[in-house]
Scaffold this motif. Structure first.
Motif, short mmCIF file in Angstrom:
data_model
loop_
_atom_site.label_atom_id
_atom_site.label_comp_id
_atom_site.label_asym_id
_atom_site.label_seq_id
_atom_site.Cartn_x
_atom_site.Cartn_y
_atom_site.Cartn_z
N LYS A 49 0.87 -1.20 -0.15
CA LYS A 49 0.09 0.02 -0.08
C LYS A 49 0.79 1.32 -0.14
O LYS A 49 2.00 1.22 0.82
CB LYS A 49 -0.98 -0.14 0.99
CG LYS A 49 -2.05 -1.01 1.18
CD LYS A 49 -2.88 -1.05 2.37
CE LYS A 49 -4.13 -2.11 2.36
NZ LYS A 49 -4.86 -2.08 3.56
N ALA A 105 -1.19 -0.79 -5.50
CA ALA A 105 -2.52 -1.91 -6.04
C ALA A 105 -1.85 -2.82 -7.15
O ALA A 105 -1.61 -2.06 -8.04
CB ALA A 105 -3.79 -1.38 -6.13
N LYS A 130 -0.66 0.25 -9.89
CA LYS A 130 -0.74 1.59 -10.05
C LYS A 130 -0.95 1.92 -8.45
O LYS A 130 -1.12 1.20 -7.45
CB LYS A 130 -2.17 1.67 -10.59
CG LYS A 130 -3.51 1.48 -9.98
CD LYS A 130 -4.87 1.51 -10.70
CE LYS A 130 -6.03 1.11 -9.93
NZ LYS A 130 -7.31 1.60 -10.95
N LYS A 152 -2.76 3.93 -5.97
CA LYS A 152 -4.25 4.47 -5.57
C LYS A 152 -4.36 5.76 -4.89
O LYS A 152 -5.35 6.40 -4.75
CB LYS A 152 -5.07 3.48 -4.79
CG LYS A 152 -5.04 1.95 -5.31
CD LYS A 152 -5.88 1.08 -4.44
CE LYS A 152 -7.22 1.40 -4.46
NZ LYS A 152 -8.05 0.26 -3.91
N SER A 153 -3.12 6.11 -4.59
CA SER A 153 -3.16 7.40 -3.62
C SER A 153 -2.97 8.83 -4.68
O SER A 153 -3.01 9.88 -4.25
CB SER A 153 -1.88 7.66 -2.69
OG SER A 153 -0.72 7.68 -3.33
#
Length: 308
Positions: free
Chosen positions: A165, A168, A284, A286-287
């Protein structure tokens, strides 16, 4: 905010936009039409701007309006600002409609040849205005580039321990490694080999720091063996030329080996236990929001994966 003689003046941007159109058309009526407004509103705005700046910007006559010397000075600056803003709007509109824009991608060699290149060809046919910046990395390097914000997407081989994290992983397509050798090792094709026998033979492999080295290192370790290649290649596509020249055996993805196998340049050897499949995956962050072009490329990659 507008800065004037060291003081901050709270003049709305819309005042300058209306001033630009009046100066451009030299007519309050024509400016109002271009702005989809009406002449009284335009006149009130110009009067308000003149009060704020403390000078007259236009000379009025029955033929229209002309700039005063103060108005000409202001227009020289406002024209640059307005035209640059319009250019930015056109560029963003083109990106939204996929007529332009760009996508930066970090890709491993296996992912590039096994999935990404055919997908990019399809994408380019559909959206010829989109540009690509592709960097060829090992899977861990591509993931690191994504985490650092240097690329928008990574297409790599997994498992890859570096994915965590806010990154993803979306598995797209399985990929199968095969053991290949040059024709001088043809006698080894008569029967399945054990990993112990492979470990005792010259081996060409990617070096530490690659997901391939980690994957096969763990596979050998399960048999109580140590992966110790005689030659360490920098990229997966360097392994096959070394194998063809008889420098050793090599594990390579079938996507890379298929052509040389069909031409008889190398031979495939079998093992007494199957090599687990790996995956070509999209990764990718996600943030971070993706550009419109990157979002569309993600859709195309997912569609290609579903088609097999």
């Amino acid at each position: 905010m507008t800065y004037f003689r060291g003081e901050t003046m709270s003049i709305p941007y819309d005042y300058y936009r209306i001033f630009y159109y009046v100066a451009r058309y030299q007519s309050l009526t024509r400016a109002a039409h271009a702005l989809q407004s009406n002449q009284p509103n335009v006149t009130r705005t110009i009067n308000a701007l003149e009060r704020e700046l403390g000078c007259r910007l236009f000379q009025r006559s029955h033929r229209g309006v002309t700039l005063t010397p103060e108005g000409e000075k202001l227009f020289a600056h406002v024209q640059i600002m307005q035209e640059q803003l319009q250019a930015a709007e056109y560029e963003l509109a083109g990106s939204r409609s996929l007529q332009s824009g760009s996508v930066s991608i970090g890709a491993s060699e296996t992912a590039l040849h096994g999935l990404l290149l055919p997908v990019l060809r399809r994408f380019r046919q559909q959206h010829p205005g989109v540009r690509f910046q592709i960097t060829n990395h090992s899977s861990p390097q591509a993931v690191a580039a994504l985490r650092a914000g240097l690329v928008e997407l990574a297409v790599v081989c997994t498992p890859c321990d570096e994915i965590s994290k806010p990154l993803a992983e979306i598995p797209l397509r399985p990929t199968q490694d095969v053991l290949v050798a040059g024709p001088e090792y043809a006698d080894l094709a008569a029967r399945p080999l054990t990993l112990q026998e492979v470990a005792d033979l010259p081996l060409v492999c990617l070096g530490p720091g690659s997901s391939t080295y980690t994957f096969f290192g763990q596979l050998f370790a399960q048999q109580g063996l140590t992966l110790s290649p005689d030659i360490q290649a920098a990229t997966a596509d360097q392994i096959l030329p070394m194998v063809r020249y008889g420098l050793g055996l090599g594990f390579v993805p079938m996507e890379l080996a298929r052509g040389p196998l069909e031409k008889g340049e190398v031979i495939q050897l079998s093992l007494d236990q199957p090599i687990p499949a790996r995956w070509i995956s999209l990764v990718k962050d996600k943030s971070r929001p993706l550009s419109v072009a990157a979002l569309e490329l993600e859709k195309t990659l997912r569609a290609a994966a579903r088609e097999g």
